[in-house]
Design a protein around this motif. Structure first.
Motif, mmCIF file in Angstrom:
data_model
loop_
_atom_site.group_PDB
_atom_site.id
_atom_site.type_symbol
_atom_site.label_atom_id
_atom_site.label_comp_id
_atom_site.label_asym_id
_atom_site.label_seq_id
_atom_site.Cartn_x
_atom_site.Cartn_y
_atom_site.Cartn_z
ATOM 1 N N ASP A 250 0.750 -1.109 0.084
ATOM 2 C CA ASP A 250 -0.042 -0.048 -0.187
ATOM 3 C C ASP A 250 0.933 1.408 0.036
ATOM 4 O OD1 ASP A 250 -1.917 1.893 0.505
ATOM 5 O OD2 ASP A 250 -2.766 1.094 1.982
ATOM 6 N N CYS A 253 0.054 5.050 2.168
ATOM 7 C CA CYS A 253 -0.825 4.277 2.728
ATOM 8 C C CYS A 253 -1.731 5.214 3.584
ATOM 9 C CB CYS A 253 -0.336 3.357 3.704
ATOM 10 S SG CYS A 253 0.554 3.717 4.892
ATOM 11 N N GLY A 256 -4.093 3.596 6.473
ATOM 12 C CA GLY A 256 -3.872 2.335 6.311
ATOM 13 C C GLY A 256 -5.146 1.732 5.873
ATOM 14 N N ALA A 259 -4.398 -1.306 2.865
ATOM 15 C CA ALA A 259 -3.483 -2.255 3.688
ATOM 16 C C ALA A 259 -4.403 -3.231 4.627
ATOM 17 C CB ALA A 259 -2.519 -1.826 4.248
ATOM 18 N N ALA A 263 -5.636 -6.995 3.878
ATOM 19 C CA ALA A 263 -5.029 -8.137 4.611
ATOM 20 C C ALA A 263 -6.175 -9.014 5.413
ATOM 21 C CB ALA A 263 -4.186 -7.302 5.903
ATOM 22 N N VAL A 271 1.603 -8.101 3.350
ATOM 23 C CA VAL A 271 1.321 -6.752 3.247
ATOM 24 C C VAL A 271 2.309 -5.843 3.981
ATOM 25 C CG1 VAL A 271 -0.351 -5.145 3.315
ATOM 26 C CG2 VAL A 271 -1.136 -7.577 2.982
ATOM 27 N N ALA A 273 2.456 -1.454 4.456
ATOM 28 C CA ALA A 273 1.865 -0.090 4.083
ATOM 29 C C ALA A 273 3.003 0.694 4.319
ATOM 30 C CB ALA A 273 0.779 0.115 5.285
ATOM 31 N N MET A 288 -3.891 -0.936 12.260
ATOM 32 C CA MET A 288 -3.244 -2.381 12.159
ATOM 33 C C MET A 288 -3.849 -2.786 13.657
ATOM 34 S SD MET A 288 -3.181 -2.482 9.250
ATOM 35 C CE MET A 288 -2.834 -1.147 7.953
ATOM 36 N N LEU A 293 -4.070 -6.818 13.157
ATOM 37 C CA LEU A 293 -3.299 -7.017 12.121
ATOM 38 C C LEU A 293 -1.912 -6.394 12.377
ATOM 39 C CD1 LEU A 293 -5.425 -5.476 9.260
ATOM 40 C CD2 LEU A 293 -5.059 -8.112 9.610
ATOM 41 N N ARG A 296 0.872 -8.773 11.183
ATOM 42 C CA ARG A 296 0.682 -9.154 9.780
ATOM 43 C C ARG A 296 0.906 -8.283 8.624
ATOM 44 N NH1 ARG A 296 -4.919 -11.286 8.714
ATOM 45 N NH2 ARG A 296 -4.100 -11.145 6.695
ATOM 46 N N VAL A 297 0.828 -6.960 9.081
ATOM 47 C CA VAL A 297 1.022 -5.915 8.137
ATOM 48 C C VAL A 297 2.142 -4.894 8.828
ATOM 49 C CG1 VAL A 297 0.107 -3.980 7.096
ATOM 50 C CG2 VAL A 297 -1.583 -5.862 7.346
ATOM 51 N N GLU A 298 3.142 -5.038 8.048
ATOM 52 C CA GLU A 298 4.555 -3.905 8.415
ATOM 53 C C GLU A 298 4.135 -2.513 7.875
ATOM 54 O OE1 GLU A 298 9.091 -3.826 7.575
ATOM 55 O OE2 GLU A 298 7.948 -5.341 6.489
#
Length: 389
Positions: A250, A253, A256, A259, A263, A271, A273, A288, A293, A296-298
């Motif tokens: 993303d 982003c 977010g 993203a 996700a 994923v 962002a 997140m 998340l 799971r989402v950086e």
């Protein structure tokens, strides 16, 4: 002592153009106010110094120990570049986030007024909370962008707010007598729950939460362009999302939204962002967490994905800005399109939403590869571009 030569300042690596300069009269008024006040550099904090004009002019005048906060990575890198241009070295100032380290003991805070009242409220709260008991906040802006509501926001956090006489189409607001309340909780992000499940849409995680701190674009709202892109991705053939381990960015982003929605819909995707705004990144990280998340989402603070590897993404989601500060300019969007071309693997896809009057489709075709229109509304266009090999 010779006057500081503002004309030597550059915006690079941000967009540069003949009608875009790296300083304005507000910077000069803030610098002159600081010099007239005679406050030592170690007791000065500078916030919103876009390309370093305030910080470097004060350093050039012999002040040391200045603390500075810039929201944008491009501004931080421009400051570093301008330091090298002027040969001042970095010992005159230290960079900080918007926190107690920036403001503790500061008796004079210089502020380029932010675009939103939410950002101003967050900054004023931080100054009143962490700066010295006798701190003075001097906030400046271009008169055409200033409102009486800004005075009201400052008055929530300071006992006295005194507008100064306008000069060169700029004005300073001097806020003193901070209303300190250390027991008051730190401001929490604004949160809004959004439902993007719609009939006929396959891209529908149902509800998700957006979080936003003061300086984030659009707050916790789901901006119209993002919603159009989400709906288009639900109805379109999103080939790049297929398979476990798909790598998604993303790019730019904001809070977010893209993203988080992706996700939630694709739990096996990797994923990232990324945004150049510290306020946006802080908000996206909160988003997140709110959606479960965080693992799971950086979320990264970066300029156009400059620290991400070339050809490493299968899919890029892009809702590029069309403003640079107060100016309408396509340059910021074009930089992100060029970044997408670098970041995508051959055959990868970039899905982009943009205001229909912009010529981004031509740029996407040139820089990324074959580009087709997926959806067009009265205001927005969504395209899918395939990275040429």
């Amino acid at each position: 002592m010779p006057e500081f030569d503002y004309s030597r300042l550059r915006r690079f690596p941000d967009v540069e153009a003949p009608n875009l300069q790296a300083w304005d009269a507000t910077d000069e008024l803030l610098v002159q106010h600081a010099l007239d006040a005679g406050v030592p550099g170690a007791e000065i904090a500078v916030i919103g110094d876009e390309y370093g004009a305030i910080t470097l002019a004060l350093a050039d005048a012999g002040l040391h120990g200045i603390r500075v906060h810039q929201d944008l990575v491009t501004g931080r890198r421009a400051l570093a570049n301008n330091v090298a241009e002027f040969g001042l070295g970095t010992s005159s100032f230290a960079a900080h986030e918007l926190d107690a380290n920036l403001l503790s003991g500061a008796r004079l805070v210089l502020l380029q007024l932010p675009k939103t009242l939410a950002a101003l409220d967050e900054i004023a709260d931080a100054v009143a909370r962490w700066a010295a008991p006798d701190a003075v906040l001097v906030a400046g802006g271009r008169v055409k962008h200033m409102t009486l509501t800004q005075n009201d926001v400052l008055a929530r956090h300071f006992g006295a707010v005194q507008p100064q006489r306008a000069a060169r189409k700029s004005r300073l607001l001097v806020a003193s007598d901070p209303l300190r309340d250390r027991e008051k909780p730190l401001p929490a992000p604004e949160t809004t729950t959004h439902v993007i499940s719609r009939d006929g849409s396959g891209f529908s995680p149902g509800e998700f939460v957006l979080c936003a701190y003061g300086g984030a674009f659009a707050g916790s709202k789901l901006d119209i362009g993002t919603r159009v892109l989400l709906d288009a991705m639900g109805s379109g053939a999103l080939r790049a999302s297929q398979g476990a381990g798909v790598r998604v960015i993303d790019l730019g982003c904001g809070t977010g939204a893209l993203a988080a929605a992706f996700a939630l819909q694709h739990p096996d995707a990797v994923v990232i962002a990324t945004d150049r705004s510290a306020a946006a990144v802080r908000s996206a990280r909160a988003t997140m967490v709110a959606n479960g998340l965080a693992d799971r989402v950086e979320v990264t603070l970066d300029d156009a994905g400059s620290e991400l590897p070339d050809a490493g993404a299968d899919l890029i989601l892009l809702n590029p800005p069309f403003h640079l500060g107060a100016s309408v300019h396509e340059g910021a969007g074009r930089r992100l399109i060029q970044a997408a071309a670098r970041l995508l693997r051959p055959g990868g896809e970039v899905w982009t939403v943009f205001n229909s009057h912009l010529d981004h489709r031509r740029a996407l075709t040139r820089d990324v590869g074959p580009t087709e229109q997926v959806v067009r509304t009265p205001k927005f266009t969504v395209t899918r571009s395939i990275r040429r090999g």
